[in-house]
Motif scaffolding. Structure first.
Motif, short mmCIF file in Angstrom:
data_model
loop_
_atom_site.label_atom_id
_atom_site.label_comp_id
_atom_site.label_asym_id
_atom_site.label_seq_id
_atom_site.Cartn_x
_atom_site.Cartn_y
_atom_site.Cartn_z
N GLN A 175 0.82 -1.21 0.00
CA GLN A 175 0.00 0.00 0.00
C GLN A 175 0.85 1.26 0.00
OE1 GLN A 175 -2.89 0.05 3.11
NE2 GLN A 175 -3.80 2.00 2.48
N ARG A 176 1.93 1.24 0.80
CA ARG A 176 2.83 2.40 0.85
C ARG A 176 3.54 2.60 -0.48
NH1 ARG A 176 3.33 7.28 2.90
NH2 ARG A 176 5.51 7.91 3.22
N ILE A 177 3.91 1.50 -1.12
CA ILE A 177 4.55 1.59 -2.44
C ILE A 177 3.64 2.29 -3.43
CG2 ILE A 177 5.32 0.22 -4.42
CD1 ILE A 177 6.41 -1.82 -2.36
N GLU A 178 2.35 1.91 -3.46
CA GLU A 178 1.41 2.52 -4.39
C GLU A 178 1.23 4.01 -4.09
OE1 GLU A 178 -2.10 0.20 -4.08
OE2 GLU A 178 -1.23 -1.58 -5.02
N GLU A 179 1.18 4.37 -2.81
CA GLU A 179 1.03 5.78 -2.46
C GLU A 179 2.23 6.60 -2.93
OE1 GLU A 179 0.49 5.97 1.72
OE2 GLU A 179 -1.48 5.00 1.72
N ILE A 180 3.43 6.09 -2.67
CA ILE A 180 4.65 6.81 -3.06
C ILE A 180 4.74 6.95 -4.58
CG2 ILE A 180 7.18 6.68 -3.08
CD1 ILE A 180 6.11 7.57 -0.42
N VAL A 181 4.43 5.86 -5.29
CA VAL A 181 4.49 5.90 -6.76
C VAL A 181 3.48 6.92 -7.30
CG1 VAL A 181 4.07 4.60 -8.86
CG2 VAL A 181 5.41 3.58 -7.01
N ALA A 182 2.27 6.94 -6.74
CA ALA A 182 1.25 7.89 -7.20
C ALA A 182 1.72 9.33 -6.98
CB ALA A 182 -0.06 7.64 -6.46
N LYS A 183 2.30 9.62 -5.83
CA LYS A 183 2.80 10.98 -5.56
C LYS A 183 3.96 11.33 -6.49
CE LYS A 183 1.48 11.16 -0.66
NZ LYS A 183 1.97 11.26 0.75
N THR A 184 4.82 10.37 -6.74
CA THR A 184 5.97 10.64 -7.61
C THR A 184 5.52 10.94 -9.03
OG1 THR A 184 7.29 9.12 -6.26
CG2 THR A 184 8.18 9.73 -8.40
N LYS A 185 4.49 10.24 -9.49
CA LYS A 185 3.97 10.52 -10.84
C LYS A 185 3.44 11.94 -10.93
CE LYS A 185 2.78 5.79 -12.23
NZ LYS A 185 1.67 4.85 -12.54
N GLN A 186 2.86 12.43 -9.83
CA GLN A 186 2.36 13.80 -9.84
C GLN A 186 3.49 14.82 -9.87
OE1 GLN A 186 -0.18 14.15 -6.41
NE2 GLN A 186 -1.77 12.80 -7.25
N GLU A 187 4.68 14.39 -9.44
CA GLU A 187 5.84 15.29 -9.45
C GLU A 187 6.53 15.35 -10.81
OE1 GLU A 187 8.38 13.83 -6.45
OE2 GLU A 187 7.03 14.29 -4.79
N VAL A 188 6.06 14.55 -11.76
CA VAL A 188 6.74 14.48 -13.06
C VAL A 188 6.75 15.83 -13.75
CG1 VAL A 188 6.56 13.53 -15.39
CG2 VAL A 188 6.39 12.02 -13.42
N ASP A 189 5.62 16.57 -13.67
CA ASP A 189 5.56 17.88 -14.32
C ASP A 189 6.62 18.81 -13.76
OD1 ASP A 189 3.51 17.14 -15.92
OD2 ASP A 189 1.93 18.11 -14.77
N LYS A 190 6.82 18.78 -12.46
CA LYS A 190 7.84 19.62 -11.85
C LYS A 190 9.24 19.21 -12.32
CE LYS A 190 9.54 21.21 -7.35
NZ LYS A 190 9.42 21.09 -5.88
N VAL A 191 9.44 17.89 -12.42
CA VAL A 191 10.74 17.39 -12.89
C VAL A 191 10.98 17.83 -14.33
CG1 VAL A 191 12.05 15.30 -13.41
CG2 VAL A 191 10.66 15.41 -11.33
N LEU A 192 9.94 17.72 -15.16
CA LEU A 192 10.08 18.12 -16.56
C LEU A 192 10.39 19.60 -16.68
CD1 LEU A 192 7.14 16.13 -18.20
CD2 LEU A 192 9.55 15.53 -18.17
#
Length: 503
Positions: free
Chosen positions: A266-283
């Protein structure tokens, strides 16, 4: 004071005197008393003479006024007659102009008619000539042109050879110097990853926690990120995927999990979901870094974010950030030597491959890039450079030719690109697109160089029985359409969850 006013004043004085005389008449039988100071009697004759003089002056002025009025009236009649004459003249001229215009229109109509007749006659004569000569107009033109070219061939060839020798003698050495000097500026200190990212673990305990009981944690990470996680006897974890964006999300997520220490599905899924939201900032960060590296500023934020995708995009194995940095530095060096517009070359080199990261629309990357740049109102000279950098169109400027040369130098240098990597990316993308084309499929990830495909379906839309049929359809379509020699294993995952909250 006017004469009439003076005359009126004299009349009033006369009336006052007459009234005063009546008051001074003797009263009955001496009863009247003398006034202590009796009013003296005034001589009226003097006033009458003055009145006569005033009347005479008034008559003279009236006569003069009448004469002046007669002159004014005569002048007005004269001006009226002159105005009538001018109006008649204007009407005559307007009528003449209208008649002239009518004649011109008639002549134009006659001329158009004669031209039409002449065209018809010319066409008939041409048809007769073609019939007599058994040649069409184009064939006759070609025959004459060929004859002239053949006649002038020796002279033309001689001049061409002379011009080529002169150009070679003066330009070859200069061009070699410019290109060699420009290529010196193309060295970049960037190391690009192709399909594998590596993370160093702190100890064996963390390695076991990442694997989890019966490997459930590592499976959850693979499903959530779409990458293949490989572990060996060392403390290194390799994240393998043809999609660099997925690898970046997996790498950042795994680093956060290691730092947090709570590693469970469950924690893995939460972290991955948050990281995907950070992609725009990374780009956006990567795009700004690239723009600053080539000294381009004040671009639209959305365009900068698209440029950030260069970090995760490869063209024939060459990372696009590396390619863009090389090409921009080479292009700017050439533009400086040739006294071209450096600003146009710099911006065109930065944006020349922007169409390659536009995935929402169909079309070749050149047209997609041109449409995108017009949307953000990039200068037309820059857009022309982008449209012509693969010689799809003739060069419209020296800047376009410079961008093309810089692109060719960066892409063709030894070790810059290799074909198998690009073919591998296309093959993997094709497999995922085929599986994703079916309704009910949410996520698709290809592993093991395409030998294994995992599919996550929506449980509300696809039942267990329908999932079996879906897998069969996908395998059949992959067999028919996927460019792959060998066996592909398709695994479908359908997961339902029920969440309750205690208040």
């Amino acid at each position: 004071m006017s004469l009439l006013a003076k005359l009126s004043e004299l009349v009033k004085k006369q009336q006052q005197l007459e009234k005063r005389l009546e008051q001074l008449e003797v009263k009955d039988d001496g009863s009247a008393k003398k006034t202590p100071n009796p009013t003296p009697i005034v001589d009226i004759s003097s006033y009458e003479s003055q009145a006569r003089e005033i009347l005479a002056q008034a008559k003279e002025e009236a006569i003069k006024t009448k004469e002046e009025a007669a002159k004014i009236k005569e002048e007005s009649f004269r001006l009226k007659d002159e105005a009538l004459r001018k109006e008649a003249e204007i009407d005559r001229k307007v009528g003449a102009l209208e008649e002239r215009e009518r004649l011109l229109l008639q002549q134009k109509a006659d001329l158009d008619k004669k031209l039409s007749e002449l065209d018809e006659l010319k066409e008939k004569q041409l048809q007769k000539l073609e019939k007599i000569a058994t040649l069409t107009k184009e064939e006759a033109r070609k025959l004459i042109t060929d004859a002239m070219e053949k006649k002038m061939a020796d002279d033309i060839a001689k001049r061409i050879r002379e011009a080529e020798e002169e150009i070679r003698a003066t330009a070859e050495n200069k061009a070699r110097e410019i290109l060699v000097d420009a290529m010196k500026h193309g060295a970049v200190d960037c190391v690009a990853e192709y399909t594998v990212s590596t993370i160093k673990l702190p100890d064996e305990e963390m390695k076991g926690r990442i694997i989890g009981k019966e490997g459930r944690n590592i499976r959850s990470l693979e499903v959530a990120t779409g990458v293949e996680v490989e572990l060996d006897e060392t403390l290194d974890i390799r994240l393998s995927s043809f999609d660099p964006v997925r690898r970046e999300v997996a790498r950042r997520s795994l680093e956060k999990l290691i730092k947090d220490g709570r590693i469970q599905p469950q924690r893995i899924e939460e972290i991955v979901a948050k990281t995907k939201q950070e992609v725009d900032k990374v780009l956006l960060e990567e795009g700004e870094k690239l723009c600053h590296s080539v000294k381009v500023y004040n671009l639209h934020p959305d365009l900068v974010k698209l440029l950030g995708r260069y970090k995760f995009r490869f063209s024939y194995g060459q990372n696009m950030i590396v390619h863009t940095l090389e090409e921009t530095q080479i292009g700017v060096a050439i533009a400086n030597d040739l006294k071209a517009d450096v600003a146009v070359v710099r911006l065109a080199c930065l944006l020349h491959d922007i169409g390659k990261i536009v995935t929402e629309e169909e079309g070749n990357h050149i047209q997609l890039g041109v449409d995108l740049l017009r949307k953000y109102r990039i200068p037309e000279k820059v857009i022309n450079c982008v449209a012509e950098h693969h010689e799809d169109k003739p060069f419209s400027s020296a800047e376009s030719a410079i961008v093309w040369v810089a692109d060719a130098i960066s892409g063709s240098r030894p070790g810059a690109r290799y074909e198998p990597h690009e073919d591998y990316i296309k093959r993997m993308t094709n497999i995922e697109e085929i599986a994703r084309s079916f309704p009910g499929v949410v996520e698709v990830a290809a592993y093991q160089a395409g030998r294994e495909v995992r599919i996550i379906v929506e449980p509300e839309k696809v039942s267990d029985a329908e999932m079996v049929i879906l897998v069969d359809k996908i395998t059949q379509k992959l067999k028919d359409e996927a460019k792959w020699a060998g066996q592909i294993k398709v695994t479908a995952i359908r997961e339902t969850r029920t969440v309750g909250i205690v208040k």
